[in-house]
Design a protein around this motif. Structure first.
Motif, PDB file in Angstrom:
ATOM      1  N   ASP A 339       0.899  -1.271   0.179  1.00  0.00           N
ATOM      2  CA  ASP A 339      -0.040   0.120   0.079  1.00  0.00           C
ATOM      3  C   ASP A 339       1.140   1.273   0.071  1.00  0.00           C
ATOM      4  O   ASP A 339       0.473   2.230   0.558  1.00  0.00           O
ATOM      5  N   SER A 340       2.166   1.109  -0.725  1.00  0.00           N
ATOM      6  CA  SER A 340       2.948   2.381  -0.513  1.00  0.00           C
ATOM      7  C   SER A 340       2.871   3.165  -1.912  1.00  0.00           C
ATOM      8  O   SER A 340       2.286   2.596  -2.615  1.00  0.00           O
ATOM      9  N   GLU A 341       3.492   4.371  -1.900  1.00  0.00           N
ATOM     10  CA  GLU A 341       3.440   4.922  -3.153  1.00  0.00           C
ATOM     11  C   GLU A 341       4.545   4.378  -3.872  1.00  0.00           C
ATOM     12  O   GLU A 341       5.531   3.790  -3.557  1.00  0.00           O
ATOM     13  N   PRO A 342       4.280   4.423  -5.289  1.00  0.00           N
ATOM     14  CA  PRO A 342       5.479   3.820  -6.214  1.00  0.00           C
ATOM     15  C   PRO A 342       6.585   4.683  -6.181  1.00  0.00           C
ATOM     16  O   PRO A 342       6.249   5.993  -5.905  1.00  0.00           O
ATOM     17  N   ASP A 343       7.729   4.450  -6.624  1.00  0.00           N
ATOM     18  CA  ASP A 343       8.950   5.147  -6.910  1.00  0.00           C
ATOM     19  C   ASP A 343       8.748   6.292  -7.708  1.00  0.00           C
ATOM     20  O   ASP A 343       9.244   7.029  -7.708  1.00  0.00           O
ATOM     21  N   TYR A 344       7.860   5.701  -8.928  1.00  0.00           N
ATOM     22  CA  TYR A 344       7.970   6.598 -10.032  1.00  0.00           C
ATOM     23  C   TYR A 344       6.277   6.878 -10.298  1.00  0.00           C
ATOM     24  O   TYR A 344       5.485   5.739 -10.547  1.00  0.00           O
ATOM     25  N   VAL A 345       5.511   7.956 -10.376  1.00  0.00           N
ATOM     26  CA  VAL A 345       4.131   8.102 -10.706  1.00  0.00           C
ATOM     27  C   VAL A 345       4.139   9.018 -12.211  1.00  0.00           C
ATOM     28  O   VAL A 345       4.587   9.858 -12.320  1.00  0.00           O
ATOM     29  N   SER A 346       3.437   8.217 -12.996  1.00  0.00           N
ATOM     30  CA  SER A 346       3.172   8.716 -14.383  1.00  0.00           C
ATOM     31  C   SER A 346       2.159   9.736 -14.332  1.00  0.00           C
ATOM     32  O   SER A 346       1.114   9.886 -13.613  1.00  0.00           O
ATOM     33  N   LYS A 347       2.260  10.867 -15.231  1.00  0.00           N
ATOM     34  CA  LYS A 347       1.372  11.895 -15.288  1.00  0.00           C
ATOM     35  C   LYS A 347       0.030  11.558 -15.852  1.00  0.00           C
ATOM     36  O   LYS A 347      -0.746  11.893 -15.754  1.00  0.00           O
ATOM     37  N   ASP A 348       0.225  10.448 -16.770  1.00  0.00           N
ATOM     38  CA  ASP A 348      -1.074   9.836 -17.291  1.00  0.00           C
ATOM     39  C   ASP A 348      -1.755   8.787 -16.446  1.00  0.00           C
ATOM     40  O   ASP A 348      -1.179   7.819 -15.651  1.00  0.00           O
ATOM     41  N   ALA A 349      -2.965   8.722 -16.106  1.00  0.00           N
ATOM     42  CA  ALA A 349      -3.614   7.606 -15.256  1.00  0.00           C
ATOM     43  C   ALA A 349      -5.154   7.684 -15.511  1.00  0.00           C
ATOM     44  O   ALA A 349      -5.625   8.464 -16.358  1.00  0.00           O
ATOM     45  N   SER A 350      -5.633   6.727 -15.347  1.00  0.00           N
ATOM     46  CA  SER A 350      -7.318   6.487 -15.342  1.00  0.00           C
ATOM     47  C   SER A 350      -7.766   6.183 -14.014  1.00  0.00           C
ATOM     48  O   SER A 350      -7.353   5.685 -13.000  1.00  0.00           O
ATOM     49  N   THR A 351      -9.070   6.760 -13.679  1.00  0.00           N
ATOM     50  CA  THR A 351      -9.733   6.559 -12.462  1.00  0.00           C
ATOM     51  C   THR A 351     -10.872   5.419 -12.581  1.00  0.00           C
ATOM     52  O   THR A 351     -11.444   5.311 -11.559  1.00  0.00           O
ATOM     53  N   ASP A 352     -10.814   4.646 -13.513  1.00  0.00           N
ATOM     54  CA  ASP A 352     -11.871   3.584 -13.602  1.00  0.00           C
ATOM     55  C   ASP A 352     -11.176   2.319 -12.949  1.00  0.00           C
ATOM     56  O   ASP A 352     -10.258   2.333 -12.268  1.00  0.00           O
TER      57      ASP A 352
END
Length: 537
Positions: A339-352
């Motif tokens: 349940d941690s944050e990823p090391d890298y977060v993409s700017k592209d995402a989906s909320t589905d």
């Protein structure tokens, strides 16, 4: 507030109203028709985005806009006497488009003004705080399959087992506000009945046309006795009516819930001393803006990021203490947690809803601003500190005033406002000590989860300083500085040599302090205060 934009919308798109909800008859993903200005090629959005959907809001903003409508605050007796009408019946509105005009409102009187409150907006403010609660509300009895609840009334405590199959984001269990709202929905009989009425109304009143199922949103509100609302909308003085655009706050919500609620999931893990987890994604690795790809399935193999849009102030009439119960302990050396944050977060995402076939990272909304007064629930973390101050009070000419505990504030991209062990609020204790007519302040931060302690701080404020005025800024700097006392700010408040760190005594078995250690701690404080008092003379 996090910055985000929807990939298919133009800049500066304004939400004017909402129409019917719909989905494919053999599908599970609901969408809602939206009246945009200017009109867009795609005029609907998935229900998973309901937390950000309110009338007169701008999406894909490139500039700041004046808050729409007029502010009105009122307290209701109960929702049980509310009437139900269509939006087209509101005399404050003119020329409403047909699909929006057919949507349902609750109607009630406030000091001679007829308030027209859209049912969708009330449900959004009460329940639609994240993707999961927005999406699953449309199917009845969904919660029963996802959460197994056991209540022990003898000790006024509940255990909520989160099923492995549940799609509720595990990251939301890191947030005390999310846990508290979920506890209310799951365990309060009236809230649960109201939430589940959404899916029941859809089953009863939805209709099929060609290959789609359609439905005009409606539900049964909880009674909400003596609840306070803060809303904005259009007020027509001639007809003495108001149409509500958006609810900004709901306070004094009655919560008939056990006083303590534990949440358990097999994948919950607990940080232990020495763990450095969480620093990566809370810093510069987060993109400055997220691009939301509506209607595209995200991958279940990637960790979801939490996005904070405009929030709704939520306050319960009594605090519910919630705990995230972990059965595993890990440190940074053993790798990243589920349940941690990823090391890298993409700017592209989906909320589905995520799926193994998805090819985008997932994102979850959290629009809760929990204003419930609950700091006193964590006073047991300061037992030794308050014992020390009582001993200090017994010293010659020494008087002590204890202020209420303060929760450290939530700061974007920082996580030190929560304890890493149980994800409950990290609190600050403030004590005022007077001796020989001189005033001193003592600040103590809960660092029970830390591998290196933060010293207790003794402050001698400048005559031009005000602790009440400067304390919020000091708390923010504490969180931003990963629990390091902000020296430059303290120099401004006190002067360079007028703030002192007093180290804690070494703890013994299970972190406990014996009476001699606490007495020595009090003696060190008294000696430092006396010395400072003589210097000020």
């Amino acid at each position: 507030m996090d910055k985000f934009r929807f990939d298919y919308l133009e800049d500066e798109v304004k939400i004017l109203g909402f129409g019917t909800l719909f989905r494919l008859q053999n599908g599970s993903q609901w969408s809602i028709n939206i009246d945009y200005y200017p009109r867009q090629e795609k005029n609907y959005m998935r229900m998973s985005n309901a937390p950000v959907l309110a009338r007169k809001r701008y999406l894909n903003e490139t500039q700041q806009h004046k808050t729409p409508g007029f502010l009105r605050e009122f307290t209701i007796d109960t929702t049980c006497l509310w009437n139900v009408k269509k939006i087209k019946d509101c005399p404050a509105l003119k020329n409403t488009k047909r699909e929006e005009a057919e949507q349902s409102c609750f109607v009630f009187d406030d000091d001679g003004v007829a308030i027209y409150l859209p049912q969708f907006e009330l449900a959004r403010a009460l329940f639609f705080h994240d993707n999961y609660l927005s999406r699953t509300s449309l199917e009845p009895d969904y919660l029963a399959a996802e959460f197994d609840i056991k209540i022990n009334r003898d000790v006024d405590r509940a255990l909520v087992n989160v099923m492995i199959s549940s799609n509720f984001s595990l990251k939301h269990f890191n947030d005390p506000g999310c846990r508290r709202v979920l506890s209310w929905i799951l365990l309060d009989e009236n809230a649960r009945k109201s939430y589940e009425s959404i899916g029941k109304h859809q089953k009863m009143n939805g209709y099929d046309v060609n290959c789609y199922r359609h439905w005009n949103f409606s539900f049964e509100p909880p009674p909400l006795p003596n609840t306070k609302f803060s809303v904005r909308g259009w007020i027509d003085n001639e007809t003495k009516s108001m149409f509500v655009y958006e609810i900004h706050g709901i306070r004094n919500i009655r919560a008939e819930v056990p006083s303590e609620v534990d949440f358990f999931h097999p994948d919950f893990e607990q940080s232990v001393h020495g763990s450095k987890r969480g620093a990566a994604a809370s810093g510069n690795n987060l993109p400055s803006e997220h691009i939301i790809h509506d209607g595209i399935t995200p991958s279940s193999d990637t960790q979801r990021v939490i996005l904070r849009p405009d929030t709704i102030e939520i306050e319960f009439d009594k605090p519910i203490k919630t705990n995230r119960i972990a059965n595993k302990k890990t440190s940074a050396k053993s790798g990243k947690k589920n349940d941690s944050e990823p090391d890298y977060v993409s700017k592209d995402a989906s909320t589905d809803e995520s799926d193994i076939t998805g090819n985008l990272p997932g994102a979850d909304w959290n629009n809760i601003d929990d204003q419930t007064d609950d700091a006193y629930l964590y006073i047991n973390k300061f037992t030794c500190f308050f014992t020390m101050t009582r001993l200090l009070e017994n010293k010659d000419e020494c008087s002590v005033i204890r202020f209420p505990l303060r929760k450290l504030p939530s700061i974007p991209r920082c996580n030190k406002h929560l304890l890493t062990t149980d994800r409950n609020p990290r609190c600050l204790a403030v004590i005022e000590v007077s001796i020989s007519g001189k005033i001193f302040h003592i600040l103590e931060v809960d660092t029970s989860d830390a591998d290196k302690p933060l010293s207790t701080k003794l402050l001698i404020l400048k005559p031009t300083s005000s602790l009440e005025r400067d304390l919020t800024r000091l708390e923010e700097e504490l969180v931003r500085g990963s629990l390091r006392w902000p020296s430059k700010l303290l120099d401004q408040m006190c002067g360079k040599n007028n703030h002192h760190g007093i180290h804690h005594p070494k703890s013994g078995h299970k972190g406990e302090l014996d009476s001699k250690s606490i007495e020595g701690w009090a003696d060190r404080f008294y000696s430092r205060i006396l010395g400072a008092s003589r210097e000020l003379t």
